[in-house]
Design a protein around this motif. Structure first.
Motif, PDB file in Angstrom:
ATOM      1  N   ARG A  13      47.528  32.115  34.598  1.00 41.78           N
ATOM      2  CA  ARG A  13      46.955  31.072  35.444  1.00 41.78           C
ATOM      3  C   ARG A  13      46.857  31.600  36.861  1.00 41.78           C
ATOM      4  NH1 ARG A  13      50.917  29.278  38.652  1.00 41.78           N
ATOM      5  NH2 ARG A  13      53.024  29.396  37.868  1.00 41.78           N
ATOM      6  N   PHE A  14      45.903  31.084  37.609  1.00 35.76           N
ATOM      7  CA  PHE A  14      45.736  31.494  39.001  1.00 35.76           C
ATOM      8  C   PHE A  14      46.993  31.153  39.777  1.00 35.76           C
ATOM      9  CE2 PHE A  14      44.576  30.334  43.361  1.00 35.76           C
ATOM     10  CZ  PHE A  14      44.058  31.530  43.793  1.00 35.76           C
ATOM     11  N   ASP A  15      47.421  32.065  40.647  1.00 34.09           N
ATOM     12  CA  ASP A  15      48.626  31.832  41.438  1.00 34.09           C
ATOM     13  C   ASP A  15      48.337  31.869  42.932  1.00 34.09           C
ATOM     14  OD1 ASP A  15      51.497  31.473  41.746  1.00 34.09           O
ATOM     15  OD2 ASP A  15      51.532  33.548  42.435  1.00 34.09           O
ATOM     16  N   VAL A  16      47.702  32.940  43.404  1.00 34.98           N
ATOM     17  CA  VAL A  16      47.512  33.083  44.851  1.00 34.98           C
ATOM     18  C   VAL A  16      46.254  33.900  45.119  1.00 34.98           C
ATOM     19  CG1 VAL A  16      48.891  35.188  45.119  1.00 34.98           C
ATOM     20  CG2 VAL A  16      48.741  33.592  47.015  1.00 34.98           C
ATOM     21  N   GLU A  17      45.652  33.645  46.272  1.00 31.18           N
ATOM     22  CA  GLU A  17      44.493  34.411  46.711  1.00 31.18           C
ATOM     23  C   GLU A  17      44.820  35.038  48.052  1.00 31.18           C
ATOM     24  OE1 GLU A  17      41.010  32.189  48.129  1.00 31.18           O
ATOM     25  OE2 GLU A  17      39.854  33.481  46.789  1.00 31.18           O
ATOM     26  N   TYR A  18      44.416  36.277  48.240  1.00 41.78           N
ATOM     27  CA  TYR A  18      44.640  37.000  49.483  1.00 41.78           C
ATOM     28  C   TYR A  18      43.315  37.551  49.950  1.00 41.78           C
ATOM     29  CZ  TYR A  18      45.926  40.739  52.660  1.00 41.78           C
ATOM     30  OH  TYR A  18      45.997  41.564  53.751  1.00 41.78           O
ATOM     31  N   ILE A  19      42.926  37.210  51.183  1.00 39.08           N
ATOM     32  CA  ILE A  19      41.705  37.746  51.773  1.00 39.08           C
ATOM     33  C   ILE A  19      42.097  38.420  53.075  1.00 39.08           C
ATOM     34  CG2 ILE A  19      39.422  37.218  52.688  1.00 39.08           C
ATOM     35  CD1 ILE A  19      39.377  34.817  50.757  1.00 39.08           C
ATOM     36  N   PRO A  20      42.042  39.751  53.104  1.00 37.52           N
ATOM     37  CA  PRO A  20      42.466  40.462  54.306  1.00 37.52           C
ATOM     38  C   PRO A  20      41.520  40.218  55.475  1.00 37.52           C
ATOM     39  CG  PRO A  20      41.512  41.994  52.758  1.00 37.52           C
ATOM     40  CD  PRO A  20      41.575  40.661  52.065  1.00 37.52           C
ATOM     41  N   ASP A  21      42.088  40.200  56.667  1.00 38.84           N
ATOM     42  CA  ASP A  21      41.301  40.068  57.892  1.00 38.84           C
ATOM     43  C   ASP A  21      40.975  41.475  58.356  1.00 38.84           C
ATOM     44  OD1 ASP A  21      40.114  39.423  60.258  1.00 38.84           O
ATOM     45  OD2 ASP A  21      41.853  38.412  61.117  1.00 38.84           O
ATOM     46  N   ARG A  22      39.781  41.952  58.039  1.00 41.83           N
ATOM     47  CA  ARG A  22      39.393  43.334  58.332  1.00 41.83           C
ATOM     48  C   ARG A  22      39.144  43.587  59.815  1.00 41.83           C
ATOM     49  NH1 ARG A  22      38.816  47.036  53.807  1.00 41.83           N
ATOM     50  NH2 ARG A  22      39.360  45.712  52.092  1.00 41.83           N
ATOM     51  N   ASP A  23      38.909  42.521  60.597  1.00 40.52           N
ATOM     52  CA  ASP A  23      38.591  42.693  62.010  1.00 40.52           C
ATOM     53  C   ASP A  23      39.805  42.515  62.914  1.00 40.52           C
ATOM     54  OD1 ASP A  23      35.912  43.112  61.387  1.00 40.52           O
ATOM     55  OD2 ASP A  23      35.541  40.954  61.335  1.00 40.52           O
ATOM     56  N   ARG A  51      42.573  38.082  43.927  1.00 42.68           N
ATOM     57  CA  ARG A  51      43.065  36.917  43.193  1.00 42.68           C
ATOM     58  C   ARG A  51      44.162  37.402  42.260  1.00 42.68           C
ATOM     59  NH1 ARG A  51      38.599  34.811  39.957  1.00 42.68           N
ATOM     60  NH2 ARG A  51      37.666  36.847  40.268  1.00 42.68           N
ATOM     61  N   ILE A  52      45.307  36.740  42.304  1.00 45.15           N
ATOM     62  CA  ILE A  52      46.457  37.117  41.486  1.00 45.15           C
ATOM     63  C   ILE A  52      46.724  36.005  40.482  1.00 45.15           C
ATOM     64  CG2 ILE A  52      48.922  37.674  41.497  1.00 45.15           C
ATOM     65  CD1 ILE A  52      48.471  38.773  44.358  1.00 45.15           C
ATOM     66  N   PHE A  53      46.923  36.408  39.226  1.00 45.15           N
ATOM     67  CA  PHE A  53      47.201  35.478  38.143  1.00 45.15           C
ATOM     68  C   PHE A  53      48.575  35.809  37.571  1.00 45.15           C
ATOM     69  CE2 PHE A  53      42.687  36.120  38.534  1.00 45.15           C
ATOM     70  CZ  PHE A  53      42.115  34.877  38.327  1.00 45.15           C
ATOM     71  N   ILE A  89      37.755  35.971  32.419  1.00 46.69           N
ATOM     72  CA  ILE A  89      38.259  35.787  33.775  1.00 46.69           C
ATOM     73  C   ILE A  89      37.422  34.728  34.478  1.00 46.69           C
ATOM     74  CG2 ILE A  89      38.761  36.899  35.987  1.00 46.69           C
ATOM     75  CD1 ILE A  89      38.771  39.593  34.423  1.00 46.69           C
ATOM     76  N   GLY A  90      38.100  33.731  35.003  1.00 45.71           N
ATOM     77  CA  GLY A  90      37.468  32.674  35.781  1.00 45.71           C
ATOM     78  C   GLY A  90      38.214  32.492  37.089  1.00 45.71           C
ATOM     79  N   CYS A  91      37.936  31.431  37.787  1.00 46.13           N
ATOM     80  CA  CYS A  91      38.606  31.234  39.079  1.00 46.13           C
ATOM     81  C   CYS A  91      40.038  30.733  38.911  1.00 46.13           C
ATOM     82  CB  CYS A  91      37.800  30.310  39.984  1.00 46.13           C
ATOM     83  SG  CYS A  91      37.628  28.631  39.399  1.00 46.13           S
ATOM     84  N   ARG A  92      40.359  30.081  37.793  1.00 45.45           N
ATOM     85  CA  ARG A  92      41.709  29.555  37.597  1.00 45.45           C
ATOM     86  C   ARG A  92      42.452  30.161  36.417  1.00 45.45           C
ATOM     87  NH1 ARG A  92      38.829  25.108  39.542  1.00 45.45           N
ATOM     88  NH2 ARG A  92      38.078  24.350  37.565  1.00 45.45           N
ATOM     89  N   ASN A  93      41.744  30.918  35.570  1.00 48.37           N
ATOM     90  CA  ASN A  93      42.348  31.445  34.347  1.00 48.37           C
ATOM     91  C   ASN A  93      41.952  32.896  34.120  1.00 48.37           C
ATOM     92  OD1 ASN A  93      43.458  28.860  33.094  1.00 48.37           O
ATOM     93  ND2 ASN A  93      41.352  28.308  33.550  1.00 48.37           N
ATOM     94  N   SER A 141      48.180  39.707  36.588  1.00 45.48           N
ATOM     95  CA  SER A 141      46.847  40.285  36.569  1.00 45.48           C
ATOM     96  C   SER A 141      46.215  40.080  37.929  1.00 45.48           C
ATOM     97  CB  SER A 141      45.990  39.622  35.492  1.00 45.48           C
ATOM     98  OG  SER A 141      46.491  39.945  34.220  1.00 45.48           O
ATOM     99  N   GLU A 142      45.311  40.999  38.298  1.00 44.61           N
ATOM    100  CA  GLU A 142      44.658  40.925  39.603  1.00 44.61           C
ATOM    101  C   GLU A 142      43.180  41.247  39.481  1.00 44.61           C
ATOM    102  OE1 GLU A 142      48.278  42.613  42.420  1.00 44.61           O
ATOM    103  OE2 GLU A 142      46.372  43.668  42.367  1.00 44.61           O
ATOM    104  N   VAL A 143      42.400  40.652  40.380  1.00 45.78           N
ATOM    105  CA  VAL A 143      40.999  40.991  40.572  1.00 45.78           C
ATOM    106  C   VAL A 143      40.838  41.246  42.063  1.00 45.78           C
ATOM    107  CG1 VAL A 143      38.607  40.239  40.386  1.00 45.78           C
ATOM    108  CG2 VAL A 143      40.261  39.536  38.641  1.00 45.78           C
ATOM    109  N   VAL A 144      40.436  42.485  42.436  1.00 47.29           N
ATOM    110  CA  VAL A 144      40.330  42.884  43.842  1.00 47.29           C
ATOM    111  C   VAL A 144      38.921  43.386  44.125  1.00 47.29           C
ATOM    112  CG1 VAL A 144      41.248  44.392  45.652  1.00 47.29           C
ATOM    113  CG2 VAL A 144      42.769  43.561  43.837  1.00 47.29           C
TER     114      VAL A 144
END
Length: 123
Positions: A107-117, A43-45, A88-92, A32-35
């Motif tokens: 369960r939360f697995d990984v977070e990705y924050i793109p560098d837009r600049d 956030r990838i679960f 949906i929470g920060c870890r679940n 599951s993802e929240v983008v």
């Protein structure tokens, strides 16, 4: 089942950029993802377990607001198309069929924050 069985948008303030933006939520059996539609913070679960459970069977402690949402989807257990509760929470992340109580926990697995600049100059 690898296709998304839940796909929805939830407008709220992004935890990363602080702007009001749609959070694009997808759920499938494999992840599951929240983008954030504004900054791309993702956030990838990953699956933890699946079983019938009452909606309040697990009350996780979270680092920010827990989202309690409803989305229509076809249940992979009873095959009825109807409301599914997403918690949906920060870890679940969980999906719960309101028809048969089938619940899929992630369960939360990984977070990705793109560098837009682009890359930062470290000189």
């Amino acid at each position: 089942m690898t296709e998304d069985f839940i796909r929805m948008r939830y407008p709220t303030t992004c935890y990363n950029c602080g702007k009001m933006a749609d959070q694009e939520i997808t759920a499938s059996s494999s992840r599951s993802e929240v983008v954030c539609s504004n900054c791309g913070a993702t956030r990838i679960f990953v699956p933890r377990f699946e079983e019938p459970a009452a909606p309040s069977a697990f009350a996780p402690i979270e680092c920010y607001d827990v989202w309690d949402l409803l989305a229509d989807a076809t249940c992979k257990n009873c095959h009825v198309t109807g409301p599914h509760r997403l918690i949906i929470g920060c870890r679940n992340f969980s999906t719960h069929c309101e028809n048969c109580d089938y619940t899929h926990f992630f369960r939360f697995d990984v977070e990705y924050i793109p560098d837009r600049d682009g890359p930062k100059d470290t000189r």
